[in-house]
Design an enzyme around this catalytic site. Structure first.
Site, PDB file in Angstrom:
ATOM      1  NE  ARG A   5      -0.309 -10.859  -1.148  1.00  0.00           N
ATOM      2  CZ  ARG A   5      -0.178  -9.583  -0.771  1.00  0.00           C
ATOM      3  NH1 ARG A   5      -0.981  -8.664  -1.264  1.00  0.00           N
ATOM      4  NH2 ARG A   5       0.738  -9.224   0.099  1.00  0.00           N
ATOM      5  CE1 TYR A  41       1.845  -4.472  -0.380  1.00  0.00           C
ATOM      6  CE2 TYR A  41       1.980  -6.322  -1.898  1.00  0.00           C
ATOM      7  CZ  TYR A  41       1.287  -5.586  -0.957  1.00  0.00           C
ATOM      8  OH  TYR A  41       0.047  -6.002  -0.570  1.00  0.00           O
ATOM      9  CG  ASP A  61      -0.772  -7.032  -4.693  1.00  0.00           C
ATOM     10  OD1 ASP A  61      -0.712  -6.358  -5.739  1.00  0.00           O
ATOM     11  OD2 ASP A  61      -1.293  -6.626  -3.632  1.00  0.00           O
ATOM     12  CG  HIS A 108       1.400  -3.165  -4.002  1.00  0.00           C
ATOM     13  ND1 HIS A 108       1.802  -1.989  -3.448  1.00  0.00           N
ATOM     14  CD2 HIS A 108       0.331  -3.560  -3.281  1.00  0.00           C
ATOM     15  CE1 HIS A 108       1.020  -1.687  -2.419  1.00  0.00           C
ATOM     16  NE2 HIS A 108       0.110  -2.620  -2.297  1.00  0.00           N
ATOM     17  CD  GLU A 139      -4.017  -7.692  -5.126  1.00  0.00           C
ATOM     18  OE1 GLU A 139      -4.005  -8.887  -4.740  1.00  0.00           O
ATOM     19  OE2 GLU A 139      -4.022  -6.741  -4.333  1.00  0.00           O
ATOM     20  CD  GLU A 143      -4.860  -3.158  -3.095  1.00  0.00           C
ATOM     21  OE1 GLU A 143      -5.004  -4.388  -3.028  1.00  0.00           O
ATOM     22  OE2 GLU A 143      -3.903  -2.558  -2.582  1.00  0.00           O
ATOM     23  NE  ARG A 151      -7.124  -6.847  -4.941  1.00  0.00           N
ATOM     24  CZ  ARG A 151      -7.198  -7.393  -3.721  1.00  0.00           C
ATOM     25  NH1 ARG A 151      -7.926  -8.469  -3.511  1.00  0.00           N
ATOM     26  NH2 ARG A 151      -6.542  -6.834  -2.717  1.00  0.00           N
ATOM     27  CD  GLU A 175      -5.883  -8.856   0.420  1.00  0.00           C
ATOM     28  OE1 GLU A 175      -6.579  -7.896   0.038  1.00  0.00           O
ATOM     29  OE2 GLU A 175      -4.640  -8.845   0.411  1.00  0.00           O
ATOM     30  CD1 TRP A 186       5.779   0.660  -1.172  1.00  0.00           C
ATOM     31  CD2 TRP A 186       3.588   0.662  -0.664  1.00  0.00           C
ATOM     32  NE1 TRP A 186       5.569  -0.294  -0.218  1.00  0.00           N
ATOM     33  CE2 TRP A 186       4.243  -0.329   0.099  1.00  0.00           C
ATOM     34  CE3 TRP A 186       2.198   0.819  -0.522  1.00  0.00           C
ATOM     35  CZ2 TRP A 186       3.563  -1.152   1.011  1.00  0.00           C
ATOM     36  CZ3 TRP A 186       1.528   0.026   0.380  1.00  0.00           C
ATOM     37  CH2 TRP A 186       2.213  -0.953   1.143  1.00  0.00           C
TER      38      TRP A 186
HETATM   39  O1  EZ4 Z   1      -0.991  -2.331   0.276  1.00  0.00           O
HETATM   40  O2  EZ4 Z   1      -4.019  -2.329   2.156  1.00  0.00           O
HETATM   41  O3  EZ4 Z   1      -3.686  -6.650  -1.491  1.00  0.00           O
HETATM   42  N1  EZ4 Z   1      -3.382  -5.982  -0.567  1.00  0.00           N
HETATM   43  C1  EZ4 Z   1      -2.678  -4.869  -0.595  1.00  0.00           C
HETATM   44  C2  EZ4 Z   1      -2.498  -4.140   0.704  1.00  0.00           C
HETATM   45  C3  EZ4 Z   1      -2.331  -2.634   0.528  1.00  0.00           C
HETATM   46  C4  EZ4 Z   1      -2.754  -1.885   1.750  1.00  0.00           C
HETATM   47  C5  EZ4 Z   1      -2.766  -0.383   1.469  1.00  0.00           C
HETATM   48  O4  EZ4 Z   1      -3.383   0.312   2.489  1.00  0.00           O
HETATM   49  O5  EZ4 Z   1      -2.196  -4.474  -1.639  1.00  0.00           O
HETATM   50  O6  EZ4 Z   1      -1.451  -4.694   1.415  1.00  0.00           O
HETATM   51 CO    CO Z   2      -3.121  -5.442  -3.270  1.00  0.00          CO
END
Ligand code: EZ4
Ligand code: CO
Length: 404
Positions: free
Chosen positions: A147, A159, A212, A214, A238, A264, A285, A341, A404
């Site tokens: 990643r 992030y 990701d 996010h 992702e 996730e 995920r 992951e 976030w």
């Molecule tokens: O931000 O697990 O793909 N992984 C992620 C992580 C999440 C944290 C949140 O608790 O997006 O880094």
């Molecule tokens: Co993630």
């Protein structure tokens, strides 16, 4: 056989983890992960005050009945706190059943489908050059999938990007109140394709690359990102957009062939149902600790298999080695496995949770040990008291709260 007692253990060997231990009248025990990052003590209280009293005297072998009892019996179904608590019980009971049977949990599920579970590591950098260099380090370690995240010119923090010393991928727990991070989608969409161009230019196309987003993008922005990354042949994007509204993914799908992964933060099959049935995603995920344990995630994976959706479980450092061990048992069995992951835990964490899984040439492997193949050293755990910590929050430059 009865459950004679059960208790939670909170420890902070670098970050907070909540572990449930279930003990039988014959002295056998199982462990389950109950960690919900930033809300740890809510799950501990849910277990201590509401779940554990109901477990005493139950036959620990009836995993399915216990799952239904805690899910249907609560009346208040789903939600991250409830489901993390149910997950912990479920994991602990599978661990216990494996120990009673003298078999690894992957054997109870149906046996091995593969020698090891392909994992992806996190390469990141404060700028593109640093991220490109980090990718090289993962390739040298034998990773088949990586990643890639990088800082964005104009944003002080992004992030997935630690400071230089954390370039190995360790994501620190955030002490104090939630730290605030800036976000700017236009800058992100402008710079991200360039990052992947540089990585492909330097290392070619022999490795899987992942990214990701996010939850930062709207559906049409995610579609733009997907189109712009198509030349670099990603394994997945992702969390392209938040998925509370599952139909958002239709719009992304209409515009790009980049594979999509999400889930996730999902905590039940109901969060996944439309995404899977409409084939709006390629990878699911859900984490064993956040989506109802092995019992429920197996249901999700089986449903996904009907639509050729594969697993790609969350494996960040805020899930304890107990969850990682459960995930790897699951990954070794699940027919529609995609990828797992992997973020390395701190040495302190690994010492508190002795485990039998290990990284070998791009894969996670584990030996034929009964149960989940993980334990908690309670004496060592007691040396690391709970230390309140939060995930960061994001704001746009005008102060507007963002995802976030
Ligand atoms: O931000 O697990 O793909 N992984 C992620 C992580 C999440 C944290 C949140 O608790 O997006 O880094
Ligand atoms: Co993630």
């Amino acid at each position: 056989m009865q459950i004679s007692h059960a208790y939670t253990i909170v420890t902070c060997p670098g970050r907070n983890f909540v572990t449930l231990k279930i003990v039988t009248d014959e002295g056998a025990y199982g462990v389950g992960d109950a960690t919900l990052n930033g809300r740890e003590l809510a799950v501990k209280a849910y277990l201590d005050e509401h779940v554990i009293p109901c477990l005493i005297g139950r036959d620990p072998r009836n995993i399915e009945d216990t799952w239904q009892y805690l899910y249907r019996g609560a009346y208040w179904r789903r939600g991250p706190v409830t489901m993390a608590a149910i997950s912990a019980v479920d994991m602990a009971l599978w661990d216990l059943k494996g120990k009673l049977a003298g078999m690894p949990v992957y054997q109870l599920l149906g046996g091995r489908s593969r020698r090891g579970a392909m994992v992806y590591g996190h390469a990141n950098g404060r700028d593109h050059a640093e991220a490109v260099e980090a990718v090289g380090r993962y390739i040298d370690q034998g990773f088949k999938a990586i990643r890639v995240q990088a800082g964005i010119p104009g944003l002080s923090k992004v992030y997935g990007v630690g400071s230089g010393s954390e370039a190995g991928g360790y994501e620190p727990a955030q002490k104090g109140l939630p730290p605030e991070e800036p976000w700017d989608t236009a800058l992100y969409l402008r710079h991200t394709p360039e990052l992947f161009r540089k990585v492909r230019e330097k290392y070619g196309f022999d490795h899987h690359l992942l990214h990701d987003a996010h939850h930062r993008l709207t559906p049409i922005e995610a579609a733009q990102l997907g189109k712009s990354l198509e030349p670099y042949r990603l394994f997945w994007i992702e969390d392209a957009t938040p998925a509370e509204n599952q139909e958002s993914f239709r719009l992304i799908r209409q515009h790009t062939t980049v594979p999509l992964a999400v889930g996730e933060v999902f905590n039940s099959i109901w969060d996944c149902k439309d995404l899977i049935r409409e084939q709006l995603i390629d990878y699911i995920r859900t984490a064993i600790v956040h989506a109802g344990g092995i019992t429920h995630v197996r249901r999700i994976a089986d449903y996904a298999s009907m639509y050729q959706v594969r697993t790609g479980f969350h494996g960040a450092t805020d899930m304890s080695p107990v969850c990682m061990a459960a995930a790897i048992n699951f990954d070794l069995w699940v027919p529609n496995f995609g990828i797992q992951e992997l973020m390395p835990h701190t040495q302190e964490t690994d010492a508190v949770f002795p485990h039998s899984y290990r990284f070998e040439d791009g894969y996670m492997v584990m030996d034929e040990v009964p149960g989940l193949g993980v334990d908690i050293d309670e004496k060592l755990a007691a040396q690391y008291p709970y230390d309140r910590a939060y995930l960061p929050v994001a704001r746009l430059s005008d102060g507007t709260m963002w995802n976030w």
